[in-house]
Write an enzyme that holds these catalytic residues in place. Sequence first.
Site, PDB file in Angstrom:
ATOM      1  N   HIS A 123       0.881  -1.174   0.000  1.00 34.27           N
ATOM      2  CA  HIS A 123       0.000   0.000   0.000  1.00 34.27           C
ATOM      3  C   HIS A 123       0.920   1.226   0.000  1.00 34.27           C
ATOM      4  O   HIS A 123       2.023   1.179   0.545  1.00 34.27           O
ATOM      5  CB  HIS A 123      -0.841  -0.039   1.279  1.00 34.27           C
ATOM      6  N   ASP A 200       2.835  -4.488   8.074  1.00 33.92           N
ATOM      7  CA  ASP A 200       1.646  -3.662   7.898  1.00 33.92           C
ATOM      8  C   ASP A 200       0.444  -4.600   8.067  1.00 33.92           C
ATOM      9  O   ASP A 200       0.177  -5.430   7.195  1.00 33.92           O
ATOM     10  CB  ASP A 200       1.706  -3.040   6.494  1.00 33.92           C
ATOM     11  N   GLN A 203      -4.735  -5.041   6.855  1.00 34.94           N
ATOM     12  CA  GLN A 203      -5.748  -5.946   6.279  1.00 34.94           C
ATOM     13  C   GLN A 203      -5.763  -7.324   6.920  1.00 34.94           C
ATOM     14  O   GLN A 203      -6.600  -8.151   6.566  1.00 34.94           O
ATOM     15  CB  GLN A 203      -5.506  -6.090   4.761  1.00 34.94           C
ATOM     16  N   LYS A 226     -10.572  -0.308  10.565  1.00 32.19           N
ATOM     17  CA  LYS A 226     -10.748  -1.516   9.751  1.00 32.19           C
ATOM     18  C   LYS A 226     -11.120  -2.719  10.620  1.00 32.19           C
ATOM     19  O   LYS A 226     -11.488  -3.769  10.097  1.00 32.19           O
ATOM     20  CB  LYS A 226      -9.467  -1.805   8.963  1.00 32.19           C
ATOM     21  N   CYS A 364      -4.733   2.526  -3.730  1.00 29.31           N
ATOM     22  CA  CYS A 364      -3.468   2.994  -3.120  1.00 29.31           C
ATOM     23  C   CYS A 364      -2.341   1.992  -3.327  1.00 29.31           C
ATOM     24  O   CYS A 364      -1.468   1.832  -2.466  1.00 29.31           O
ATOM     25  CB  CYS A 364      -3.628   3.281  -1.629  1.00 29.31           C
TER      26      CYS A 364
HETATM   27  C1  LIG Z   1      -2.506  -2.769   3.393  1.00 30.88           C
HETATM   28  C2  LIG Z   1      -2.808  -1.405   3.907  1.00 30.88           C
HETATM   29  N1  LIG Z   1      -1.858  -0.708   4.525  1.00 30.88           N
HETATM   30  C3  LIG Z   1      -2.068   0.516   5.026  1.00 30.88           C
HETATM   31  C4  LIG Z   1      -3.295   1.121   4.912  1.00 30.88           C
HETATM   32  C5  LIG Z   1      -3.490   2.499   5.473  1.00 30.88           C
HETATM   33  O1  LIG Z   1      -4.402   2.463   6.513  1.00 30.88           O
HETATM   34  P1  LIG Z   1      -4.953   3.830   7.138  1.00 30.88           P
HETATM   35  O2  LIG Z   1      -5.468   4.633   5.989  1.00 30.88           O
HETATM   36  O3  LIG Z   1      -6.034   3.371   8.060  1.00 30.88           O
HETATM   37  O4  LIG Z   1      -3.821   4.479   7.842  1.00 30.88           O
HETATM   38  C6  LIG Z   1      -4.328   0.460   4.261  1.00 30.88           C
HETATM   39  C7  LIG Z   1      -5.639   1.100   4.063  1.00 30.88           C
HETATM   40  O5  LIG Z   1      -6.402   0.751   3.210  1.00 30.88           O
HETATM   41  C8  LIG Z   1      -4.081  -0.846   3.763  1.00 30.88           C
HETATM   42  O6  LIG Z   1      -5.041  -1.526   3.141  1.00 30.88           O
END
Ligand SMILES: Cc1ncc(COP(=O)(O)O)c(C=O)c1O
Length: 406
Positions: A123, A200, A203, A226, A364
């Site tokens: 991401h 990270d 998900q 999430k 993203c």
């Molecule tokens: C794999 C992954 N990493 C990071 C993020 C970023 O999360 P946040 O926008 O809640 O900080 C997301 C959000 O969709 C994500 O799917």
Amino acid sequence: MSVKTLAEIRADFPILERKVHGQDLVYFDNAASAQKPRQVVDRISHYYLHQHANVHRGVHALSQEATDAFEAARRRIADFFGAASDREIIFTTGTTNGINLIASSLGKMLEKGSEIVITQMEHHSNMVPWQMMCEDRGMVLRVVPIDERGQINMEAFQNTLNSKTRLVAVNHVSNSLGTINPVEEIIRLAKGVGSLVLIDGAQSAPHMKLNLKELGADFYAVSGHKIFGPTGTGFLYGKEEVLGNMPPYMGGGEMIDRVTIEKSTYQGLPFRFEAGTPNMAGAIGMASAVDYMEEVGFDFIQKQEEELLQYAIKELNNFGGIRFIGEAEKRASLVSFLVEGTHPYDVGSLLDQQGIAVRTGHHCTEPVMDFFGIPGTLRASFAFYNTTEEIDRMMVALDRARKMLS
Ligand SMILES: Cc1ncc(COP(=O)(O)O)c(C=O)c1O
């Protein structure tokens, strides 16, 4: 099995009963943000209506009570996610914040020429902070490629590691492909060259039971919104022996030990990374979301989500003319796909007209779209409150959309 039936679970989420464009809502955008059960909203309003004061500073009873509730939330998160201690849980505004915290702090510690390893499927939140850090501080970003099924090329990963690798930062589950990455193996290999590891977990946390101590990553970042909690919340797990030796990234109240005009000294964990008044209501709400997930139970969550995933794949295959993006062996409950001869945005808009909320675009993860040579995908991402009947509705809507576009 859950102590609740699926109907009872759905009744906890009033939003699932609403209509969109005059149609019953089908919410398949859970990977972007999950819906909130009434219990979480009630807990937050109870805090604001009966318990709120600033934390950690007051001698008065209400401040003590708010502090107790806030720190109880930290203990709950630590316990639920298997941290060794609540000192290892830093409250953040989400995964992005957690990753940036590590990039800012680690950036001050690492020598020039240090290598940071990520993958092509990250991401943007787990890519851009490292690009910025490398540009600012003279480090080198190494990016491991993926294969046609949307899996990390593990041979390339192994070949990328070397004695200059200081950090490996990888997602546990890909938000655009659904791939569940072999993080245990990634951690083992990274540790073999003495590297730190950040996972990270944006998900993964909504879908699987985690034990962070057993997993052995140095850092693990999660978003509260999430995991059925409030927006603007999250946490960063960091091993005490690692995070405790890192410099703060933000200065202000709460994080200091002693301040003079000339110099300040800092608190220990977790407070050195929580400058300013924290989001107390958010942390308490996130802990109640975790209570809710526990009540539903991961046996139920995983069974329901696996059924939804397999059903969606089967129905899309029967539909024909579908190009799946992300067909990894191990997948979380989302499908990313294209309908032949159509643009994902057009299909997504026509689904919306029929009450079906899916996400369209690059999610993203632009480098993933570049790899597959596509502008974006349609993504239907499921949560435990979704049903196969909702997938049937999506298929009917897809059929109509395709007919309208052809
Ligand atoms: C794999 C992954 N990493 C990071 C993020 C970023 O999360 P946040 O926008 O809640 O900080 C997301 C959000 O969709 C994500 O799917």
